[in-house]
Structures are given as C-alpha cells and as structure tokens.
Design an enzyme around this catalytic site. Sequence first.
Site, PDB file in Angstrom:
ATOM      1  N   SER A  95      35.771  -7.665   9.038  1.00  0.00           N
ATOM      2  CA  SER A  95      35.331  -8.971   8.493  1.00  0.00           C
ATOM      3  C   SER A  95      34.444  -9.622   9.356  1.00  0.00           C
ATOM      4  CB  SER A  95      36.454  -9.789   8.251  1.00  0.00           C
ATOM      5  OG  SER A  95      36.104 -11.060   8.039  1.00  0.00           O
ATOM      6  N   HIS A  96      33.444 -10.309   9.066  1.00  0.00           N
ATOM      7  CA  HIS A  96      32.553 -11.254   9.589  1.00  0.00           C
ATOM      8  C   HIS A  96      33.250 -12.186  10.645  1.00  0.00           C
ATOM      9  CE1 HIS A  96      29.471  -9.276   7.277  1.00  0.00           C
ATOM     10  NE2 HIS A  96      28.339 -10.042   7.845  1.00  0.00           N
ATOM     11  N   SER A  97      34.393 -12.517  10.314  1.00  0.00           N
ATOM     12  CA  SER A  97      35.173 -13.376  10.838  1.00  0.00           C
ATOM     13  C   SER A  97      36.551 -12.674  11.646  1.00  0.00           C
ATOM     14  CB  SER A  97      35.646 -14.576  10.100  1.00  0.00           C
ATOM     15  OG  SER A  97      36.716 -15.107  10.518  1.00  0.00           O
TER      16      SER A  97
END
Lengths: 244, 215
Positions: free
Chosen positions: A14-16
């Site tokens: 995930s980007h996060s």
Amino acid sequence: MPEVSGRVGVVFVSHSSKIAAGLVELAAQMAPSAALVAAGGTDDDRIGTSFDRVMSAIDEADSGAGVVVLCDLGSAILTAETALDFLDDELRSRVRIVDAPLVEGGVAAAVAAESGEDLESVVRAALSSASGGAPGVVNGAGEPQATLPGPADAGPGTSAGPVRTVTLVNDDGLHARPAAVLVKLASSFDQKVTVNGTDARSLLAIMSLGLTKGASLRIASDDPAAGDAVAAIADLVESGFGEV
Amino acid sequence: MGLDITWAVDWVRRSAEVVAEHRVELIRLDRDIGDGDHGENLDRGFEAVIPKLDDLAAGSTPGDVLKMVAMTLISTVGGAAGPLYGTAYLKAAAAAGSDASLDGPAVARVLEAARDGIVARGKAEVGDKTMIDAWSPAVEAAAAAAEAGADATAVLAAAASAAASGAEATEPLVARKGRASYLGERSVGHRDPGAQSSALLLQAAADAASESTGA
C-alpha cells in the site's frame, strides 16, 4: 513475523504504511498463523511505495509455497511488478500479483493461506472476493464468476435443481476455517451451488452470511446435475466440518 | 563524434539540476491532476544518483551509468516514476550495452528501448496523457534523424524537441492511465507531469551532448 513452513504467504503493498499494517492486523485475526507481511509506504514512511520493502516482504512471506501480492493503487502495482523482475527465476515462479480488492481479497487470501491451500487456490480466493462479475475474475472452472445472487434468489422453490436443508452444528458457527473448507469443496464441482442463496464458491460471501450454531443452511443448485455437489456440501455441514 | 562516459555523467548531472530547478513546477502539475509528489519524488531520486557518480569504476560505459541511475531511481523514488523511469533507464542500459561510445543510430536505439520499457511497465498508449506522449514522438524523431544520417548530438536534439512538443500536446487530452485517470474530463487543460519531466530529461541529454561535442 514468523515464517510458516509450507503455507502460502500474503504481502500487502500500500502507499500507506498504516494501511498495509492495518490489513495485516485485520487479516491476522482470521489467519493467525499465516505469513502476512506489510509493505506499505516509502523507506522513510512517507506516502508511496518502496521497492526494497516489497522485495524484502516477498522474501519474508515465502516459505517455499509461494506468495500472493495485493496492491492498492497503480504505482504500487508498478513497484511490485518491478520487484518481480528482480527476483530470481525460482522465487518469481511462485509469486503472484493479484488484481483483487485489497481488503476483501486480502482477507480471503489470508484465510485460504491459513487453511493450507496451494498458491493457485489462494489466488482464486482473493479473486473470488470481487463481487459483481468484475472483468478478469474467473472461478475454478475458468468460467466468468457469476454475480453474487441477492436475497431474492434464496426463497424456497425457486430452483429446479437439487436442494437440501441442513443445520449448522459447529459451536463457533461458520467461521473462517470451515467456511474455507466449504468453499474449497464447492469449488471442486463444475455446477454452481448456493448456500442460502449465496454462491458457495465465494469465501467472503459465505462468511458474510454470519451463520451461527443452529442456523439452517439451504444448500441448492439450479443445475439438475448438481446432486452430488449439494449432497457433498450438505454432508460436510452436517458432519460439523470435523470439528465436533 | 559519438557520446561517451563524459556525456553520460554530464547528462545525469544536468538531469539532477533540471529536476531540482523544475521541482515546484512538476509538483504543481502533478497536484493539478495527480497526487502532487512527482517533482519531489524525482528530485529525491536524482539527488540520490549524484553521489553514486563518484563510485563509478574506471572504464565505465554510458550503459553502466544508465544502469546505476535505473537502480537508484527504482529504490528511492517511491511513486510511479520510480518503476517507470527505472525500467526506462534499465532497458536503455541494456540497449547501450558495453559500448564506450554511442553514435546516432545507437542513441536512437537506446531511446526506443527506454520508451518500450515504459510501455511494458505502465501499459500506456499514445494519447493516454502519460510520459509516453513525450517519449513516442521523441523516439520517432530520433529514428528519423538517425536514418537521415544525423550524428548522436543531432539525434538527441531532434528527440528533445519532439518530446517538448509531445508534453505540450498532453494538455487537451483526457487522462486514461494513472492517478489522473480518476479525474476523467477534469484532467483536460493540464499538462501531464510525467510527460513534462520526460521532456526535461531528454533536453538535458541533448544539452549534455552539444556541450561534449562542442556542437
């Protein structure tokens, strides 16, 4: 994260970093011993994806049985695909990037991995979580997965095929493990079978029925040739999935 | 006549400079239709590349430089530009091989390999409002120039000019790939940041070439 021998691992890209870690936390609730590894954020925990984190997550998740990688947005897929290019051929041959919903697909994959399913079955579990006949979603027979039937399909007497109604005897209800066993059995037949109107091949759909001990399960099919499938699934439920 | 290691190193330095110089502009373009990190990510990537130039072994070729840039961008950029540019430089490095010097046709082949790498990674086509809209005209212009007998410097100049026009031509397009595609029609009127940075990098390559050959 301990390495679990012989089980398929699942990597969440995930980007996060919070999303990836949260997904591991969420999926681990239902798959406590599966190798679930987060690869979220950049190397310094900003929003983005890290090639190095993806590489090491795949390495950590692999115990020889393969790794299913789920990604959130486009560039996460690009990063994961680039990482794949850099793996040695042997490891790459057992890594699959699956275009499935991150949360539902991830949980379905984790539960399948927990149940000891092989790589392709875990991939299928992740894909089957996408309801609504999304493109590219295929069932075990290679046919387009049908849209999950709505409650209207659950009414008695609507199907021309075999029907059996059985009672759930498991103390904990139809939780992750028995649900996975049921879905695996249902997926082994060519004919489509439903449980209370829900596609028996969709793990998430079956689990979201929320069936508890004493619940009545209507195992049915519109296909007259599904007699064996309905009988096998009904027998499985009545047997308590080997838990009782 | 050909472009050697001096050119390759100079291109990288100029790339870092031009990206730093246009950082805010790229961030703004990306903020309009994307997640706003393109300028910052690319700047961080090239900033990480510069110290590695000092670690290049004696006798390194342009291909070695391109490969080093590829690996550094892949592991430091953190956005889509990392895998996309990383793959581009990696394929470019493979096309450059171990040649100490690149002539016009070789430069055209290197650019084509870079473009093909981006297409293979991002699966974008011309007209999708992506960096491919700068790269494809650049590759075509480079091939035409090389075909006509232009030297490496002139091939790069042709490519850079076509890339700039291509980047500008992304403005009226509707984005069909990447984060901007979520905006649909609202992406019209904005220049694609990846196409813009591609044009800047190719201009840096052309500038480094005219410097090194004194053209």
